[in-house]
Motif scaffolding. Structure first.
Motif: not given
Length: 316
Positions: A135-154
């Motif tokens: 059963d899904p019971v929630g989450g931790i942190g925000a999606f935008g906090e996932l550790p990736v390297r990207c630029t505004p063009e990507e």
């Protein structure tokens, strides 16, 4: 010292070891055999304690493309992307029914005995939380906090949604998402604390030295790949220095390390333990280049020998 050979009747279960982890509480090892679709729990003499999973396939408790697993004192869980499911195996007792999950998950971790963590999150969260019953019971942190390297063009959203190289691990009271390919961490501490991002390239001078050393090697790989494709530019995978991220018995992040190419060729793999608070590193380098990959546990360290897949107890 040879701990687990693959040539004796006691270790017939050993096929191609893709991962090993040490359970200090029981003194046993878990060896992941991706080809056979099983996870063996063995003692350090090579005796089989328990075999989890029923092999490769699409049936109940069979796996098609399992990418990660986790264990606690009472349970073992598999993440099988191929069959889009999580399987839960009590270490003692009856097997629970698997439950369906998204194919975008790349990593699984147990937080205690009752909570399953899956990453990257499929909605607004960085990590999704499930009960042992699915059963899904929630989450931790925000999606935008996932550790990736990207630029505004990507397309940063797509990069985070895929989160190649990301694994989730529980370290003490913290939940850590590690991007092994981009050398990044996101650390979630106690509830209410803001996420803490750690750029390992920026914080570890040795890692920057290795990257600079490897640049000519990677450039030659790119040239050869382009030559084979009649001059067209093709993508070549970047080198990943961190692999097989686990939690050590003393609550640090443990990594098998692929150092700069000349060091790897001369002296083999390394093993690092990273304190997620201070970022201090304790490391060991193994004298035999064939050992060290997929090492696990601390202070007891085991390594898989390339070619034979025998497991050795190593001295740092």
């Amino acid at each position: 010292m040879l701990a687990v050979p693959d040539t004796t009747p006691e270790s017939e279960w050993l096929n191609v070891v893709a991962d090993i982890r040490y359970d200090a509480s029981s003194g046993t090892m878990f060896t992941m055999d991706r080809m056979a679709g099983t996870l063996a729990e063995v003692d350090t003499l090579g005796n089989l304690v328990h075999l989890y999973g029923r092999g490769r396939g699409a049936g109940p408790h069979e796996v098609r493309d399992w990418v990660d697993y986790s264990f606690s004192s009472s349970s073992v869980v598999f993440l099988d992307r191929g069959n889009r499911k999580v399987m839960v195996f009590p270490r003692l007792g009856s097997i629970l029914d698997p439950f369906p999950v998204s194919t975008t998950y790349r990593s699984i971790a147990l937080a205690g005995d009752e909570t399953i963590l899956l990453a990257p999150g499929t909605g607004a969260h960085a990590v999704d939380i499930y009960s042992m019953a699915g059963d899904p019971v929630g989450g931790i942190g925000a999606f935008g906090e996932l550790p990736v390297r990207c630029t505004p063009e990507e397309d940063c959203e797509r990069t985070r949604r895929m989160c190649m190289g990301c694994v989730v691990r529980v370290v003490g009271d913290a939940v850590v998402v590690i991007n092994r390919e981009m050398d990044l961490l996101t650390v979630y501490g106690a509830e209410g604390e803001p996420a803490r991002s750690v750029d390992l390239r920026a914080r570890i001078p040795l890692l920057r030295e290795w990257i600079a050393t490897d640049e000519p090697y990677l450039a030659r790989m790119q040239e050869r790949a382009n030559a084979r494709s009649s001059g067209a530019t093709v993508a070549v995978a970047l080198k990943s220095y961190f692999s097989n991220a686990h939690t050590s018995p003393d609550e640090r992040l443990a990594f098998s390390i692929n150092p700069a190419t000349p060091i790897l060729q001369a002296s083999g793999f390394q093993y690092w333990l990273l304190d997620i608070e201070t970022l201090e590193i304790e490391s060991a380098m193994f004298s035999d280049p064939a050992h060290g990959m997929r090492a696990t546990g601390w202070p007891t360290v085991f390594g898989v020998q390339r070619g034979s897949y025998a497991i050795y107890r190593l001295e740092g």
